[in-house]
Structures are given as C-alpha cells and as structure tokens.
Write a protein that holds these residues in place. Structure first.
Motif, short mmCIF file in Angstrom:
data_model
loop_
_atom_site.label_atom_id
_atom_site.label_comp_id
_atom_site.label_asym_id
_atom_site.label_seq_id
_atom_site.Cartn_x
_atom_site.Cartn_y
_atom_site.Cartn_z
N VAL A 18 7.68 12.82 -2.97
CA VAL A 18 7.38 14.25 -3.12
C VAL A 18 7.52 14.59 -4.60
O VAL A 18 8.47 14.17 -5.26
N GLU A 19 6.58 15.36 -5.12
CA GLU A 19 6.63 15.81 -6.51
C GLU A 19 7.37 17.14 -6.59
O GLU A 19 7.18 18.03 -5.77
N PHE A 20 8.23 17.26 -7.61
CA PHE A 20 8.93 18.50 -7.90
C PHE A 20 8.64 18.86 -9.34
O PHE A 20 8.59 17.99 -10.22
N ASP A 21 8.45 20.14 -9.60
CA ASP A 21 8.18 20.63 -10.94
C ASP A 21 9.36 21.49 -11.37
O ASP A 21 9.47 22.65 -10.97
N LEU A 22 10.26 20.91 -12.16
CA LEU A 22 11.42 21.64 -12.65
C LEU A 22 11.29 21.82 -14.15
O LEU A 22 10.62 21.03 -14.84
N PRO A 23 11.92 22.84 -14.70
CA PRO A 23 11.80 23.09 -16.14
C PRO A 23 12.52 22.02 -16.96
O PRO A 23 13.42 21.34 -16.45
N PRO A 24 12.13 21.88 -18.23
CA PRO A 24 12.86 20.96 -19.13
C PRO A 24 14.34 21.32 -19.14
O PRO A 24 14.71 22.49 -19.04
N GLY A 25 15.17 20.32 -19.22
CA GLY A 25 16.61 20.52 -19.21
C GLY A 25 17.22 20.51 -17.82
O GLY A 25 18.42 20.73 -17.66
N ALA A 26 16.40 20.26 -16.81
CA ALA A 26 16.90 20.23 -15.43
C ALA A 26 17.90 19.09 -15.25
O ALA A 26 17.81 18.05 -15.91
N THR A 27 18.82 19.30 -14.35
CA THR A 27 19.84 18.30 -14.04
C THR A 27 19.64 17.78 -12.62
O THR A 27 18.87 18.34 -11.84
N ILE A 57 25.78 9.83 0.04
CA ILE A 57 24.43 10.02 -0.47
C ILE A 57 24.34 9.29 -1.81
O ILE A 57 25.22 9.43 -2.66
N LYS A 58 23.29 8.54 -1.99
CA LYS A 58 23.08 7.82 -3.25
C LYS A 58 21.85 8.41 -3.94
O LYS A 58 20.78 8.51 -3.34
N VAL A 59 22.03 8.82 -5.19
CA VAL A 59 20.95 9.42 -5.97
C VAL A 59 20.83 8.63 -7.26
O VAL A 59 21.82 8.45 -7.98
N PHE A 60 19.61 8.16 -7.54
CA PHE A 60 19.34 7.39 -8.74
C PHE A 60 18.31 8.11 -9.59
O PHE A 60 17.30 8.58 -9.06
N VAL A 61 18.55 8.20 -10.89
CA VAL A 61 17.58 8.75 -11.83
C VAL A 61 17.12 7.59 -12.70
O VAL A 61 17.94 6.96 -13.39
N THR A 74 23.77 15.13 -14.65
CA THR A 74 22.88 14.11 -15.20
C THR A 74 21.52 14.73 -15.50
O THR A 74 20.90 15.33 -14.62
N PRO A 75 21.04 14.60 -16.74
CA PRO A 75 19.71 15.13 -17.06
C PRO A 75 18.63 14.39 -16.27
O PRO A 75 18.71 13.18 -16.06
N VAL A 76 17.64 15.15 -15.85
CA VAL A 76 16.48 14.59 -15.16
C VAL A 76 15.24 15.01 -15.97
O VAL A 76 14.72 16.10 -15.79
N PRO A 77 14.82 14.15 -16.89
CA PRO A 77 13.72 14.53 -17.77
C PRO A 77 12.39 14.62 -17.02
O PRO A 77 12.23 14.00 -15.96
N PRO A 78 11.44 15.39 -17.56
CA PRO A 78 10.11 15.42 -16.96
C PRO A 78 9.56 14.00 -16.85
O PRO A 78 9.75 13.18 -17.75
N GLY A 79 8.94 13.70 -15.75
CA GLY A 79 8.40 12.36 -15.54
C GLY A 79 9.40 11.36 -15.00
O GLY A 79 9.06 10.20 -14.76
N ALA A 80 10.64 11.79 -14.78
CA ALA A 80 11.64 10.88 -14.24
C ALA A 80 11.30 10.51 -12.81
O ALA A 80 10.64 11.26 -12.09
N GLU A 81 11.78 9.35 -12.40
CA GLU A 81 11.66 8.94 -11.00
C GLU A 81 13.05 8.97 -10.38
O GLU A 81 13.99 8.37 -10.91
N VAL A 82 13.17 9.69 -9.29
CA VAL A 82 14.46 9.88 -8.62
C VAL A 82 14.36 9.27 -7.23
O VAL A 82 13.37 9.47 -6.52
#
Length: 91
Positions: A18-27, A57-61, A74-82
């Motif tokens: 699923v794609e999410f569109d969050l602003p720059p600086g999202a965690t 729950i395991k979350v990987f960035v 943890t920062p989640v930059p644009p284009g990151a895969e989670v």
C-alpha cells in the motif's frame, strides 16, 4: 512511501503493498498512525491499550528494524520501503 504488509496483516490491508503519502520529515510513528487511521483493524494489532507499539510487531524501514534505530522517531524518508510483520508464533 511503500508499505509492505505480511501474513495476517495482508488481507486487512487489502493486499501486500500500500502506498502512503506523508510529508517530508515523517517518522515511523507518523506512518504507523496513518496505517491505523486507514486500517482500524490493523491499528488494534499495532498498539497496546496504553498506546505503545506492541512488543511483537516488527517494523522495518529500508531493511532495518526500528527497535534498533530510533523506534517511533525513526525518520521515514520519501521513497522509503517499510515492512510491517504481525506477531508470529510457532516452533
């Protein structure tokens, strides 16, 4: 950003990715709250009653587990895969 759901989370999200569109600086915390807002059934699996991320729950960035980084900050930059994995049991 692309979020991949695994195992029992996949049908709750309606598919693997699923794609999410969050602003720059999202965690990671911002993203997980967005996941919970979009998918309330997943929210119940992510968070404890006290509002903490569930222990199992395991979350990987980008391939690194957030528990070994800055957890919810943890920062989640644009284009990151989670990747989000549900609790698992077995032997």
């Amino acid at each position: 950003m692309r979020v991949n759901f695994y195992a029992t989370l996949r049908p709750l999200a309606g598919g693997k990715t699923v794609e999410f569109d969050l602003p720059p600086g999202a965690t990671a915390g911002d993203l997980l709250r967005a996941v919970g807002d979009r998918f309330p059934e997943i929210r119940a699996l992510l968070w404890t009653e006290s509002g903490e991320l569930g222990d199992y729950i395991k979350v990987f960035v980008d391939g690194r587990e957030i528990r070994h980084l800055q957890l919810l900050e943890t920062p989640v930059p644009p284009g990151a895969e989670v990747d989000i994995f549900p609790p698992a049991a077995g032997g």
